[in-house]
Write a protein that holds these residues in place. Structure first.
Motif, mmCIF file in Angstrom:
data_model
loop_
_atom_site.group_PDB
_atom_site.id
_atom_site.type_symbol
_atom_site.label_atom_id
_atom_site.label_comp_id
_atom_site.label_asym_id
_atom_site.label_seq_id
_atom_site.Cartn_x
_atom_site.Cartn_y
_atom_site.Cartn_z
ATOM 1 N N SER A 175 0.849 -1.190 0.000
ATOM 2 C CA SER A 175 0.000 0.000 0.000
ATOM 3 C C SER A 175 0.882 1.238 0.000
ATOM 4 C CB SER A 175 -0.914 0.003 1.235
ATOM 5 O OG SER A 175 -1.702 1.184 1.279
ATOM 6 N N LEU A 176 0.493 2.250 -0.756
ATOM 7 C CA LEU A 176 1.207 3.533 -0.801
ATOM 8 C C LEU A 176 2.690 3.360 -1.137
ATOM 9 C CD1 LEU A 176 -0.451 5.265 2.282
ATOM 10 C CD2 LEU A 176 -0.901 5.723 -0.137
ATOM 11 N N GLY A 177 2.970 2.390 -2.011
ATOM 12 C CA GLY A 177 4.332 2.189 -2.484
ATOM 13 C C GLY A 177 5.241 1.461 -1.526
ATOM 14 N N GLY A 178 4.698 0.969 -0.404
ATOM 15 C CA GLY A 178 5.509 0.246 0.568
ATOM 16 C C GLY A 178 4.857 -1.064 0.969
ATOM 17 N N ILE A 179 5.563 -1.827 1.789
ATOM 18 C CA ILE A 179 5.066 -3.123 2.245
ATOM 19 C C ILE A 179 4.602 -2.985 3.689
ATOM 20 C CG2 ILE A 179 5.707 -5.515 2.740
ATOM 21 C CD1 ILE A 179 7.625 -5.341 0.351
ATOM 22 N N VAL A 180 3.298 -3.146 3.895
ATOM 23 C CA VAL A 180 2.689 -2.989 5.217
ATOM 24 C C VAL A 180 3.034 -4.175 6.110
ATOM 25 C CG1 VAL A 180 0.530 -2.671 6.476
ATOM 26 C CG2 VAL A 180 0.795 -1.676 4.184
ATOM 27 N N SER A 181 2.904 -5.366 5.573
ATOM 28 C CA SER A 181 3.290 -6.578 6.294
ATOM 29 C C SER A 181 3.752 -7.595 5.263
ATOM 30 C CB SER A 181 2.121 -7.138 7.118
ATOM 31 O OG SER A 181 1.087 -7.617 6.266
ATOM 32 N N GLY A 182 4.625 -8.483 5.688
ATOM 33 C CA GLY A 182 5.120 -9.462 4.735
ATOM 34 C C GLY A 182 6.045 -10.456 5.384
ATOM 35 N N GLU A 183 6.299 -11.525 4.656
ATOM 36 C CA GLU A 183 7.169 -12.576 5.151
ATOM 37 C C GLU A 183 7.752 -13.328 3.969
ATOM 38 O OE1 GLU A 183 7.051 -16.442 8.194
ATOM 39 O OE2 GLU A 183 5.242 -15.248 7.825
ATOM 40 N N SER A 184 9.011 -13.740 4.127
ATOM 41 C CA SER A 184 9.665 -14.560 3.116
ATOM 42 C C SER A 184 9.881 -15.943 3.712
ATOM 43 C CB SER A 184 11.002 -13.940 2.702
ATOM 44 O OG SER A 184 11.633 -14.728 1.716
ATOM 45 N N LEU A 185 9.385 -16.967 3.023
ATOM 46 C CA LEU A 185 9.477 -18.341 3.519
ATOM 47 C C LEU A 185 10.442 -19.147 2.668
ATOM 48 C CD1 LEU A 185 5.662 -19.124 3.904
ATOM 49 C CD2 LEU A 185 7.198 -18.295 5.677
ATOM 50 N N ALA A 186 11.078 -20.123 3.304
ATOM 51 C CA ALA A 186 11.960 -21.024 2.563
ATOM 52 C C ALA A 186 11.165 -22.018 1.732
ATOM 53 C CB ALA A 186 12.878 -21.769 3.528
ATOM 54 N N VAL A 187 9.855 -22.100 1.977
ATOM 55 C CA VAL A 187 9.006 -22.997 1.183
ATOM 56 C C VAL A 187 9.029 -22.533 -0.262
ATOM 57 C CG1 VAL A 187 6.698 -23.906 0.873
ATOM 58 C CG2 VAL A 187 7.533 -23.434 3.159
ATOM 59 N N SER A 188 9.346 -23.446 -1.171
ATOM 60 C CA SER A 188 9.566 -23.016 -2.552
ATOM 61 C C SER A 188 9.385 -24.172 -3.508
ATOM 62 C CB SER A 188 11.000 -22.484 -2.691
ATOM 63 O OG SER A 188 11.924 -23.523 -2.401
ATOM 64 N N GLY A 189 9.461 -23.848 -4.787
ATOM 65 C CA GLY A 189 9.391 -24.886 -5.813
ATOM 66 C C GLY A 189 10.509 -25.888 -5.666
ATOM 67 N N ASN A 190 11.714 -25.412 -5.354
ATOM 68 C CA ASN A 190 12.848 -26.322 -5.179
ATOM 69 C C ASN A 190 12.656 -27.239 -3.980
ATOM 70 O OD1 ASN A 190 14.110 -25.262 -7.396
ATOM 71 N ND2 ASN A 190 15.687 -24.150 -6.268
ATOM 72 N N GLN A 191 12.060 -26.698 -2.914
ATOM 73 C CA GLN A 191 11.837 -27.518 -1.728
ATOM 74 C C GLN A 191 10.822 -28.623 -2.025
ATOM 75 O OE1 GLN A 191 10.730 -25.323 1.760
ATOM 76 N NE2 GLN A 191 11.190 -27.000 3.152
ATOM 77 N N ILE A 192 9.820 -28.304 -2.838
ATOM 78 C CA ILE A 192 8.866 -29.331 -3.254
ATOM 79 C C ILE A 192 9.574 -30.395 -4.085
ATOM 80 C CG2 ILE A 192 6.836 -29.774 -4.695
ATOM 81 C CD1 ILE A 192 5.784 -27.036 -3.828
#
Length: 351
Positions: A175-192
């Motif tokens: 929102s408004l050009g920024g990130i209000v909340s967020g998270e980066s997870l190690a869960v990924s295509g490679n992990q699958i």
């Protein structure tokens, strides 16, 4: 020199967008769109480190090399782990797109993963300097993905972007050009992929390649909770008991069971990103009304939108060509540079 360049129809400089992903590296040029989409991998001589191949050619060598050759996948979970290898890769890719360019890169826009450290940002700027860029800006991947999906991240209406990449899953409320909340997870295509490889090794005594696991995932990893027909796929690999190659049939039900836990981690993180908005109910209402947008190669998993929608109660939209959304966003930024300047991170060294 400009007149000389015009006569020969040669560009003096280019404005370049660079999306260095765990699985693929994409490049786009202002007003021309995407010009490169190659696997993020290089092959080098083991002793000297001399570059042998990059991209698709290097990927074809992967897991087939003799001891004199090694392949390097320099990006891990969206973060550059081997800058020398990345520089080799990008320089070679640049040679393929700028034979008609005299002076190199004017503006370089690079996407960076959510949660990257200040040290990581400085390293990216250093890499851009080694590439000869005159001006460099960094853009958070979720924001670039939003722009590539045709969403205006600068307006006050909040949007949720879920970028499912090969190295990480990034969840962000923008929102408004920024990130209000967020998270980066190690869960990924490679992990699958790794989970599929591990399951077949432990339960079927079958060793398969990364490429085979990727094909199994794309063809059989149906994510929706209910499947009318069980699909089956013939897989070729190496039997660890007999010591010989063989083929086996793999069920889509089995694959779905393998990845259910991993997908549930993504759903849980999505819920958490919304729960932290308790003190910002208007943003939560925006997301309720508009749902979320899926980008990244993981959005191609059959039924993943239905699963997320069923578990969260939110509408889910899969963006067009989700694996190239970030790169398209970078191209849009380059074409409207001043408009998006407030959302960029620029080097302090540059004026």
């Amino acid at each position: 020199m400009t007149l000389f360049a015009n006569v020969l129809n040669i560009e003096t400089t280019i404005d370049l967008g660079l999306d260095i992903g765990t699985a693929n590296t994409l490049m786009c040029i202002k007003d021309k769109g995407m010009v490169v989409n190659e696997p993020t991998i290089v092959a080098v001589e083991s002793d000297s480190g001399k570059l042998i191949a990059i991209g698709h050619e290097a990927l074809n060598m992967h897991q087939k090399m003799h001891p004199g050759i090694q392949t390097i996948q320099p990006v891990t979970q969206g973060i550059i782990a081997d800058y020398d290898a990345v520089l080799k890769l990008i320089r070679e890719l640049l040679h393929t797109i700028r034979p008609r360019t005299l002076f190199g890169i004017h503006r370089l826009a690079i996407s960076i993963p959510l949660g990257i450290t200040e040290v990581g940002k400085r390293a990216v700027f250093d890499m851009a300097e080694h590439l000869g860029a005159k001006e460099t800006c960094l853009i958070s991947e979720p924001i670039a993905a939003a722009i590539g999906a045709g969403i205006n991240p600068v307006e006050s209406v909040a949007k949720m972007i879920v970028n499912l990449g090969a190295g990480s899953a990034q969840i962000a409320v923008v929102s408004l050009g920024g990130i209000v909340s967020g998270e980066s997870l190690a869960v990924s295509g490679n992990q699958i992929n790794n989970a599929i490889i591990r399951y077949l090794r432990e339960n079927n005594n079958l060793a398969i390649s990364d490429y085979a696991a990727e094909q199994i995932k794309l063809k059989l990893a149906t994510c929706s909770g209910k499947i009318d027909n069980d699909c089956r796929l013939t897989v070729k690999g190496f039997n660890l008991l007999s010591g010989f190659p063989e083929t086996q049939e793999i069920s889509s039900v089995t694959i779905r069971e393998i990845i259910t836990t991993l997908l549930q981690e993504i759903v849980t993180a999505i819920k958490k990103s919304i729960e932290v908005l308790a003190d910002k109910p208007d943003i939560a209402v925006d997301i309720l009304e508009r749902g979320m947008y899926l980008t990244g190669g993981g959005a191609l998993l059959t039924g993943i939108d239905k699963k997320i929608q069923a578990d969260t109660g939110l509408a889910v939209t899969i963006c067009d060509e989700p694996e190239t959304t970030v790169s398209r966003g970078l191209c849009t930024i380059l074409e409207n540079f001043e408009t998006y300047r407030p959302i960029m991170i620029t080097s302090k060294k540059q004026k």
